[in-house]
Design a protein around this motif. Sequence first.
Motif, mmCIF file in Angstrom:
data_model
loop_
_atom_site.group_PDB
_atom_site.id
_atom_site.type_symbol
_atom_site.label_atom_id
_atom_site.label_comp_id
_atom_site.label_asym_id
_atom_site.label_seq_id
_atom_site.Cartn_x
_atom_site.Cartn_y
_atom_site.Cartn_z
ATOM 1 N N TRP A 77 0.836 -1.195 0.000
ATOM 2 C CA TRP A 77 0.000 0.000 0.000
ATOM 3 C C TRP A 77 0.870 1.243 0.000
ATOM 4 N N ARG A 78 0.513 2.211 -0.819
ATOM 5 C CA ARG A 78 1.179 3.509 -0.852
ATOM 6 C C ARG A 78 0.662 4.346 0.312
ATOM 7 N N VAL A 79 1.540 5.180 0.874
ATOM 8 C CA VAL A 79 1.143 6.162 1.872
ATOM 9 C C VAL A 79 0.859 7.457 1.116
ATOM 10 N N VAL A 80 -0.365 7.941 1.215
ATOM 11 C CA VAL A 80 -0.792 9.124 0.469
ATOM 12 C C VAL A 80 0.085 10.327 0.841
ATOM 13 N N GLY A 81 0.596 10.994 -0.188
ATOM 14 C CA GLY A 81 1.377 12.209 0.011
ATOM 15 C C GLY A 81 2.817 11.986 0.414
ATOM 16 N N GLU A 82 3.278 10.743 0.439
ATOM 17 C CA GLU A 82 4.655 10.445 0.835
ATOM 18 C C GLU A 82 5.267 9.469 -0.160
ATOM 19 N N TYR A 83 6.586 9.433 -0.210
ATOM 20 C CA TYR A 83 7.277 8.401 -0.970
ATOM 21 C C TYR A 83 7.548 7.285 0.033
ATOM 22 N N ALA A 84 6.488 6.548 0.347
ATOM 23 C CA ALA A 84 6.542 5.542 1.404
ATOM 24 C C ALA A 84 5.465 4.506 1.161
ATOM 25 N N ASN A 85 5.616 3.358 1.819
ATOM 26 C CA ASN A 85 4.597 2.317 1.728
ATOM 27 C C ASN A 85 4.536 1.519 3.014
ATOM 28 N N TYR A 86 3.405 0.847 3.173
ATOM 29 C CA TYR A 86 3.233 -0.202 4.169
ATOM 30 C C TYR A 86 3.014 -1.483 3.393
ATOM 31 N N SER A 87 3.694 -2.531 3.796
ATOM 32 C CA SER A 87 3.611 -3.796 3.088
ATOM 33 C C SER A 87 3.516 -4.944 4.072
ATOM 34 N N ILE A 88 2.951 -6.038 3.590
ATOM 35 C CA ILE A 88 2.993 -7.297 4.324
ATOM 36 C C ILE A 88 3.930 -8.220 3.547
ATOM 37 N N PHE A 89 4.929 -8.732 4.241
ATOM 38 C CA PHE A 89 5.849 -9.708 3.661
ATOM 39 C C PHE A 89 5.615 -11.058 4.313
ATOM 40 N N LYS A 90 5.809 -12.102 3.544
ATOM 41 C CA LYS A 90 5.722 -13.475 4.040
ATOM 42 C C LYS A 90 7.113 -14.087 3.886
ATOM 43 N N ALA A 91 7.713 -14.467 5.024
ATOM 44 C CA ALA A 91 9.063 -15.029 5.005
ATOM 45 C C ALA A 91 9.136 -16.176 6.007
ATOM 46 N N GLU A 92 10.015 -17.110 5.733
ATOM 47 C CA GLU A 92 10.189 -18.261 6.628
ATOM 48 C C GLU A 92 10.985 -17.898 7.880
ATOM 49 N N SER A 93 11.736 -16.792 7.814
ATOM 50 C CA SER A 93 12.587 -16.417 8.944
ATOM 51 C C SER A 93 12.928 -14.933 8.866
ATOM 52 N N ASN A 94 13.470 -14.427 9.967
ATOM 53 C CA ASN A 94 13.972 -13.056 9.975
ATOM 54 C C ASN A 94 15.071 -12.887 8.930
ATOM 55 N N ASP A 95 15.913 -13.890 8.816
ATOM 56 C CA ASP A 95 17.015 -13.827 7.854
ATOM 57 C C ASP A 95 16.501 -13.739 6.421
ATOM 58 N N GLU A 96 15.458 -14.505 6.099
ATOM 59 C CA GLU A 96 14.908 -14.442 4.747
ATOM 60 C C GLU A 96 14.324 -13.057 4.469
ATOM 61 N N LEU A 97 13.623 -12.494 5.451
ATOM 62 C CA LEU A 97 13.076 -11.153 5.261
ATOM 63 C C LEU A 97 14.202 -10.144 5.061
ATOM 64 N N HIS A 98 15.226 -10.229 5.885
ATOM 65 C CA HIS A 98 16.360 -9.310 5.745
ATOM 66 C C HIS A 98 16.975 -9.412 4.355
ATOM 67 N N GLU A 99 17.123 -10.616 3.866
ATOM 68 C CA GLU A 99 17.686 -10.825 2.525
ATOM 69 C C GLU A 99 16.807 -10.168 1.462
ATOM 70 N N MET A 100 15.496 -10.365 1.547
ATOM 71 C CA MET A 100 14.592 -9.750 0.562
ATOM 72 C C MET A 100 14.691 -8.228 0.609
ATOM 73 N N LEU A 101 14.648 -7.658 1.817
ATOM 74 C CA LEU A 101 14.674 -6.208 1.944
ATOM 75 C C LEU A 101 16.008 -5.616 1.507
#
Length: 91
Positions: A44-68
Motif C-alpha cells: 500500500w502507498r502512503v498518500v502524500g509520501e514516498y513511502a509504503n506499508y507492506s505485508i511480507f511473508k518469510a520463513e525467517s527473519n534472515d529471509e526477510l532481511h535478505e529480501m529487503l
Amino acid sequence: MLFLVHMIVDIPKDLPEDEVKTIVAKEKAYSQDLQRAGKWPYLWRVVGEYANYSIFKAESNDELHEMLSQLPLYPYMKIKVTPLATHPSAI
C-alpha cells in the motif's frame, strides 16, 4: 511468518536523474517478482509520501532481511519491521 514493513524512501536530490530512473525500474521489477512469488502479498502507498506499508511473508527473519536488503532502493530507505502474530479474536 508475516511481517508488517514500513518503508520510507529518501533519494538524494543530487543523484543523477538517469541513475534514479534505472534504480526505480529495477525496484519495480524486483518487487513485482516478490509479489508474484507470494513473498510480498500486500503493498500500500502512503498518500502524500514516498513511502509504503507492506505485508511480507518469510520463513525467517534472515529471509526477510535478505529480501529487503536486495531492494535496489534499500540504500535510500528507512525501514521499520513489525513481526505479526495471529490475534486470538480473529475469525
